[in-house]
Write an enzyme that holds these catalytic residues in place. Structure first.
Site, mmCIF file in Angstrom:
data_model
loop_
_atom_site.group_PDB
_atom_site.id
_atom_site.type_symbol
_atom_site.label_atom_id
_atom_site.label_comp_id
_atom_site.label_asym_id
_atom_site.label_seq_id
_atom_site.Cartn_x
_atom_site.Cartn_y
_atom_site.Cartn_z
ATOM 1 N N GLY A 1 24.392 -24.693 -3.015
ATOM 2 C CA GLY A 1 24.603 -26.360 -2.748
ATOM 3 C C GLY A 1 25.360 -26.816 -1.597
ATOM 4 N N GLN B 1 13.323 -32.624 -7.949
ATOM 5 C CA GLN B 1 14.103 -32.546 -9.266
ATOM 6 C C GLN B 1 13.992 -33.982 -9.885
ATOM 7 O OE1 GLN B 1 18.521 -32.890 -9.790
ATOM 8 N NE2 GLN B 1 18.326 -30.967 -10.656
ATOM 9 N N ARG C 1 16.157 -27.155 -15.201
ATOM 10 C CA ARG C 1 17.631 -26.879 -14.856
ATOM 11 C C ARG C 1 18.385 -27.137 -16.105
ATOM 12 N NH1 ARG C 1 21.876 -28.431 -10.191
ATOM 13 N NH2 ARG C 1 22.470 -26.380 -9.741
ATOM 14 N N TYR D 1 23.093 -35.472 -18.118
ATOM 15 C CA TYR D 1 22.295 -36.161 -18.047
ATOM 16 C C TYR D 1 21.449 -36.250 -19.460
ATOM 17 C CZ TYR D 1 24.109 -36.963 -13.432
ATOM 18 O OH TYR D 1 25.133 -37.212 -12.371
ATOM 19 N N GLY E 1 29.079 -21.638 -6.625
ATOM 20 C CA GLY E 1 30.062 -20.885 -5.848
ATOM 21 C C GLY E 1 29.582 -19.612 -5.169
HETATM 22 C C1 LIG Z 1 27.121 -33.617 -3.086
HETATM 23 C C2 LIG Z 1 26.444 -33.172 -4.345
HETATM 24 C C3 LIG Z 1 25.305 -33.648 -5.091
HETATM 25 C C4 LIG Z 1 24.846 -32.787 -6.373
HETATM 26 N N1 LIG Z 1 23.869 -33.565 -6.855
HETATM 27 C C5 LIG Z 1 23.119 -32.871 -7.925
HETATM 28 C C6 LIG Z 1 21.803 -33.327 -8.260
HETATM 29 O O1 LIG Z 1 21.250 -34.415 -7.970
HETATM 30 N N2 LIG Z 1 21.376 -32.753 -9.241
HETATM 31 C C7 LIG Z 1 21.746 -31.498 -9.771
HETATM 32 O O2 LIG Z 1 21.223 -30.708 -10.902
HETATM 33 N N3 LIG Z 1 22.839 -30.998 -9.322
HETATM 34 C C8 LIG Z 1 23.610 -31.705 -8.443
HETATM 35 N N4 LIG Z 1 24.795 -31.103 -7.681
HETATM 36 C C9 LIG Z 1 25.334 -29.540 -8.101
HETATM 37 C C10 LIG Z 1 24.352 -28.685 -7.269
HETATM 38 O O3 LIG Z 1 23.183 -28.585 -7.315
HETATM 39 C C11 LIG Z 1 25.183 -27.368 -7.375
HETATM 40 O O4 LIG Z 1 24.730 -26.864 -8.698
HETATM 41 C C12 LIG Z 1 26.564 -27.257 -7.333
HETATM 42 O O5 LIG Z 1 26.925 -27.740 -6.033
HETATM 43 C C13 LIG Z 1 27.157 -25.831 -7.240
HETATM 44 O O6 LIG Z 1 26.645 -25.255 -6.063
HETATM 45 P P1 LIG Z 1 27.658 -24.636 -4.816
HETATM 46 O O7 LIG Z 1 29.085 -24.260 -5.435
HETATM 47 O O8 LIG Z 1 26.914 -23.679 -3.937
HETATM 48 O O9 LIG Z 1 27.963 -25.969 -4.105
HETATM 49 C C14 LIG Z 1 25.208 -31.789 -6.701
HETATM 50 C C15 LIG Z 1 26.421 -31.048 -5.826
HETATM 51 C C16 LIG Z 1 26.890 -31.757 -4.656
HETATM 52 C C17 LIG Z 1 27.901 -31.104 -4.198
#
Ligand SMILES: Cc1cc2nc3c(=O)[nH]c(=O)nc-3n(C[C@H](O)[C@H](O)[C@H](O)COP(=O)(O)O)c2cc1C
Length: 371
Positions: free
Chosen positions: A321, A97, A231, A184, A300
């Protein structure tokens, strides 16, 4: 068999299943270079059909958080090669990414302590980044006031993305995802409430998306469009992104414009589980109609909702995530209906005590069973 576990041909990259590890910044790279801990972390998770790496800064200027591993030096690229090799040995696929934070940075980590850059000189209110709170002490701190980019600098940043993409391919990545989501730099141009530029990069929808589209084209020209993805976070509110008048039209016409690009995929970030609001009801379906290529979304999911999204045809691939932080063998756990472990939030970021803690020390299910 559930669709989740079926292989998928993603514009030439064949994935073993439809479970994607979403990009997650972990801020464990103390030297800014991926190391054996990084390689082990991704190797443990390589049974995902596709891993999308944590955000990888394309330049020093593009960094907003300390300890995030970039891809703008040869040493960083060599570090990433260890990671991609480890994932490939396990039969996995991994995209990088590529990330420029824009205004979400702090002078203490910018080259020459200069102001961060953005579409306009407007600060992201109530937005914390991770930088030097005082010399030698890292911590959360309000993002600094940015300055507006000049046109020739916008072109230079596109060139930074192209160089980073080239390095990523040389480092063995299967492709790159441009980070156009979550407040961003690219979103700082797309958002009509923020971007009040009066040149060819502001105003109309075509102008606000010009920087992203030109960068996608330039990167695709360098490494091939089927290796390039993007994204987006439609209606994203993270980091002081405000509503604006032609918001639905901005995202839908962007979806349509992406059709001709022949990309690897488009990836939607729903922000409900990361501190903001969900994509409005019904909008993802409209986006799906507008964009004909491979569509991924994160935010989610569990195995039941992910499977439903694939069965209904809402998505082609589903990304997870937080579940991947605490379940390195998430795919097998879902396949076998084994319990899914909750992650510890306090170890999401940073290398405070032990690098491994909350990073590479979450057990595989079978290892954790008494023998
Ligand atoms: C610790 C953490 C770091 C994240 N870092 C990024 C990132 O570097 N780039 C990005 O696009 N999203 C980032 N996200 C968002 C995740 O890619 C994802 O969209 C988000 O956690 C929702 O999915 P989930 O509900 O399955 O966790 C991050 C999320 C978490 C929890």
């Amino acid at each position: 068999m559930s669709k989740l576990f079926e292989p998928y041909d993603m514009n030439g990259t064949v994935l073993a299943n439809r479970i994607v590890m979403a990009p997650m910044t972990r801020s464990r790279a103390v030297t800014g270079i991926p190391d054996e801990h990084t390689a082990l972390y991704y190797e443990q998770r390589a049974t995902a059909g596709l891993i999308i790496s944590e955000g990888v800064p394309v330049s020093e200027e593009g960094r907003g958080y300390l300890f995030t591993p970039g891809i703008y030096t040869d040493e960083q690229a060599e570090g990433w090669k260890r990671v991609t090799d480890a994932v490939h040995v396990q039969g996995g696929k991994i995209f990088a990414q590529l990330w420029h934070v824009g205004r979400l940075s702090h002078v203490s980590i910018q080259p020459d302590e200069a102001a961060p850059v953005s579409s306009v000189a407007q600060i992201a209110e109530k937005s914390m980044v991770y930088a030097w709170v005082e010399p030698g002490t890292a911590g959360p701190i309000q993002a600094s006031r940015p300055r507006a980019l000049r046109v020739e600098e916008i072109h230079r940043i596109t060139a930074d993305f192209v160089r980073a993409a080239r390095r990523a391919m040389e480092a063995g990545f299967d492709g790159v995802e441009l980070h156009g989501a979550n407040g961003y730099l690219f979103e700082q141009f797309l958002n009509g409430a923020l971007n009040s530029r009066d040149d060819e990069y502001g105003g109309s929808i075509a102008n606000r998306r010009r920087f992203l589209m030109d960068t996608l084209d330039a990167v695709a020209h360098e490494i091939g469009s089927s290796r390039v993805a993007v994204r987006l976070s439609p209606f994203g509110r993270l980091y002081d992104m405000k509503p604006f008048a032609d918001e639905a039209e901005t995202w839908l016409s962007l979806a349509e414009a992406l059709n001709s690009k022949d990309l690897a995929y488009v990836h939607l970030s729903d922000q409900l589980t990361i501190g903001a609001e969900s994509i409005p009801d019904g909008f993802a379906a409209r986006f799906r109609q507008a964009y004909q290529g491979t569509l991924i979304a994160a935010g989610g999911f569990d195995s039941v909702t992910a499977e439903a999204a694939l069965d209904n045809g809402d998505l082609d691939l589903t990304a997870f995530g937080r579940p991947f932080i605490s379940n390195p063998d998430l795919v097998e756990r879902m396949r076998q209906n084994w319990p899914i472990v909750e992650p510890h939030r306090e170890s999401f970021y940073g290398a405070n005590k032990s690098l491994a803690k909350g990073y590479t020390d979450y057990p595989f299910y079978q290892e954790a069973q008494p023998s």
